[in-house]
Write a protein that holds these residues in place. Structure first.
Motif, PDB file in Angstrom:
ATOM      1  N   TYR A 188      26.873  35.357  33.147  1.00  0.00           N
ATOM      2  CA  TYR A 188      28.808  35.477  33.405  1.00  0.00           C
ATOM      3  C   TYR A 188      29.628  35.641  34.354  1.00  0.00           C
ATOM      4  O   TYR A 188      28.572  36.314  35.574  1.00  0.00           O
ATOM      5  CB  TYR A 188      29.235  36.548  32.570  1.00  0.00           C
ATOM      6  N   ASN A 189      29.804  34.851  35.175  1.00  0.00           N
ATOM      7  CA  ASN A 189      30.082  34.757  36.413  1.00  0.00           C
ATOM      8  C   ASN A 189      31.485  35.456  36.554  1.00  0.00           C
ATOM      9  O   ASN A 189      32.827  34.675  36.325  1.00  0.00           O
ATOM     10  CB  ASN A 189      30.591  33.703  37.185  1.00  0.00           C
ATOM     11  N   GLY A 190      31.624  36.764  36.263  1.00  0.00           N
ATOM     12  CA  GLY A 190      33.580  36.994  36.535  1.00  0.00           C
ATOM     13  C   GLY A 190      34.073  36.877  38.278  1.00  0.00           C
ATOM     14  O   GLY A 190      35.489  36.575  37.888  1.00  0.00           O
ATOM     15  N   ALA A 191      33.391  36.327  38.839  1.00  0.00           N
ATOM     16  CA  ALA A 191      34.699  36.170  40.305  1.00  0.00           C
ATOM     17  C   ALA A 191      35.312  34.589  39.817  1.00  0.00           C
ATOM     18  O   ALA A 191      36.398  34.658  40.604  1.00  0.00           O
ATOM     19  CB  ALA A 191      33.167  36.069  41.302  1.00  0.00           C
ATOM     20  N   SER A 192      34.491  33.729  39.447  1.00  0.00           N
ATOM     21  CA  SER A 192      34.256  32.774  39.147  1.00  0.00           C
ATOM     22  C   SER A 192      36.046  32.750  37.943  1.00  0.00           C
ATOM     23  O   SER A 192      37.018  31.108  37.907  1.00  0.00           O
ATOM     24  CB  SER A 192      34.098  31.434  39.019  1.00  0.00           C
ATOM     25  N   GLN A 193      36.798  33.387  37.735  1.00  0.00           N
ATOM     26  CA  GLN A 193      37.261  33.392  36.987  1.00  0.00           C
ATOM     27  C   GLN A 193      38.627  32.898  36.370  1.00  0.00           C
ATOM     28  O   GLN A 193      39.393  32.584  36.316  1.00  0.00           O
ATOM     29  CB  GLN A 193      38.027  34.641  35.827  1.00  0.00           C
TER      30      GLN A 193
END
Ligand SMILES: *Cc1c(COP(=O)(O)O)cnc(C)c1O
Length: 382
Positions: A188-193
Motif C-alpha cells: 500500500y502506497n499511502g503517499a501516492s493516493q
C-alpha cells in the motif's frame, strides 16, 4: 482502590430522529447524503466487476458495522481495518472476514486478535522476521491459524520491508509455523493516493506494480506462492485493477469522499460524489464581517486543510477553534442558518463523532432523516 471503575458508557443521544426533516437535526453532526453514498457503493462494485480482483474496502474510514455490512452485501469479500479493537467490533457485528492491514506488536494485543480468528477469517501484516514467533505463539495459544501477509514498502516510507530477500525470509518463517498461514503480500502506497495529477499518480502506481511483481516472483521461486496481493486506495485502485498483479484492492475514502480527494484529478472511469458532510448552524453574526458556526476542529478534521463550504462559492471557513469556525466572504449567512461543510479528510472527521445521520434528498427541499448509524469503532485506537 483495587477495582476498576467502569462508568456506564455515556453515549450522547442521537442528533436526529428517523423520519424527521433535516431542519430538526441538531448540530454539529455528521450527515450522509444517502443518494450519493449509494451511488459510490454501486460505482465501486461496477469498477471491480469482471476484473477478477476482489474488493476489500477499508473500514478505518467509517468505523461503522452497518456500513461494513452494506459493503459486504455489495460484493466485498471482507473489510480492512487498522487496529485490533476495530477488528473486535467488526467481528462482533457479524463481519466474517477482516484484514488488519497493519503491523500488530505485543502479546496481549495479538492474543485478542488471535481469539477473533475462532469466529472469523483474520489476516494481519508483518514486516520483520523478529515478529513471526510472537504471531505464531498467539495463534497457537488460541488454537487458530491466522493469515499472515508480508507487507512490502512500495514508496510510502511507512511500514513494510524494502529488501526482497528479507520478504522471502519472513514468508518462509511464517510458512514454517503450523499455526500460521502465509497468505501473500500487502503493498500500500499511502503517499501516492493524493498526487493531484492523474498521469503522475498512475506512473507511481506502475512503479509500485513493478516492485510487487518482482516480490511475487521471488516468493514464487522460493516455493511460496502469493494467494493474495492486496493494496491500493481511492487514488490508485484503478491502476491496481489494471496492473494485473493485485488480487485485491482496499479503497476506503471513495464511499464518503472528502475535500482533499474531491480536488485531485480523476482517472478515466468511475467517479465518486461527496457523501459526508458536517452539518453546522450559524451561532453568531454579532460582527458583520463574519458568521460563526458551531463546528470547530472537534467536529471536523483540519489535518488535510480546512473544510469546504458546500454550495456557497463566495464563503470560506477559517480559524477553527475547539467548537467554533469562522465563515468569511461575500453574502454571509444569517444567524440560525444551516451550512454543510465538506471535511478535508473523512477518516479523522468520522472518528470525532458518535453518530452518522443518513439523509435522503439532502440537497432538496424535502430532505429527511432515513437512517441513524453508530460510529461503532469510534475511539477504537489499540
Ligand atoms: C487508509 C488505507 C487504505 C484506504 O485508503 P483511502 O485513501 O482511504 O481509500 C487502504 N489500505 C491501507 C493499508 C490504508 O492504510
Amino acid at each position: 482502590m483495587s477495582e476498576m471503575f467502569v462508568p456506564p458508557r455515556a453515549v450522547v443521544a442521537p442528533p436526529a430522529r428517523i423520519g424527521a426533516p433535516l431542519d430538526s437535526v441538531v448540530t454539529p453532526s455528521l450527515v450522509i447524503d444517502l443518494d450519493a453514498f449509494e451511488r459510490n457503493i454501486a460505482a465501486m462494485t461496477r469498477a471491480v466487476a469482471g476484473t477478477g480482483v476482489a474488493l476489500r474496502p477499508h473500514a478505518k474510514m467509517h468505523k461503522c458495522v452497518h456500513i461494513a455490512r452494506l459493503q459486504m452485501a455489495a460484493g466485498a469479500v471482507g473489510v480492512c481495518c487498522q487496529k485490533v479493537s476495530e477488528a473486535e467490533i467488526l467481528v462482533k457485528g457479524g463481519i466474517t472476514d477482516v484484514l488488519v492491514s497493519n503491523e500488530i506488536v505485543g502479546a496481549e494485543k495479538l492474543k485478542r486478535l488471535a481469539l477473533l480468528a475462532r469466529n472469523a477469517t483474520i489476516g494481519v501484516c508483518i514486516d520483520e522476521s523478529a515478529g513471526v514467533d510472537e504471531l505464531a505463539t498467539a495463534s497457537a495459544q488460541a488454537d487458530v491459524r491466522m493469515n499472515c501477509l508480508v507487507e512490502i514498502d512500495v514508496g510510502g516510507e511507512r511500514c513494510g520491508v524494502i529488501d526482497t530477500d528479507e520478504a522471502v525470509r519472513i514468508a518462509d518463517a511464517i510458512a514454517g509455523h503450523g499455526s500460521l498461514r502465509f497468505a501473500g503480500i500487502q503493498a500500500y502506497n499511502g503517499a501516492s493516493q493524493h498526487i493531484a495529477d492523474p498521469t503522475a499518480r498512475r506512473e507511481t502506481s506502475l512503479r509500485v506494480a513493478d516492485t510487487v511483481r518482482r516480490t511475487v516472483e521471488a516468493l514464487s521461486r522460493a516455493g511460496l506462492p502469493c494467494e493474495t496481493v492486496t493494496g491500493a486506495g481511492t487514488g490508485t485502485f484503478q491502476a491496481a485493477l489494471d496492473s494485473g498483479v493485485f488480487t485485491e484492492v482496499q479503497p476506503g475514502s471513495y464511499l464518503f469522499m472528502d475535500r482533499s480527494y474531491g480536488e485531485i484529478g480523476r482517472d478515466a472511469g468511475e467517479t465518486f460524489d461527496h457523501a459526508l458532510f458536517v452539518l453546522t448552524t450559524v451561532m453568531s453574526t454579532a460582527s458583520p464581517d463574519r458568521a460563526v458556526v458551531d463546528a470547530g476542529h472537534k467536529a471536523t478534521s483540519i489535518d488535510s486543510g480546512m473544510p469546504g463550504v458546500w454550495d456557497r462559492p463566495t464563503i470560506t471557513y477559517e480559524r477553527p477553534s475547539d467548537e467554533h469556525g469562522v465563515l468569511v466572504g461575500e453574502r454571509l449567512p444569517r444567524r440560525g442558518e444551516r451550512i454543510l461543510l465538506v471535511p478535508g479528510h473523512c477518516d479523522p472527521t468520522v472518528n470525532l463523532h458518535d453518530w452518522l445521520v443518513g439523509v435522503r434528498g439532502l440537497h432538496s427541499d424535502v430532505a429527511a432523516v432515513e437512517a441513524v448509524w453508530a460510529v461503532d469503532a469510534r475511539g477504537a485506537l489499540f
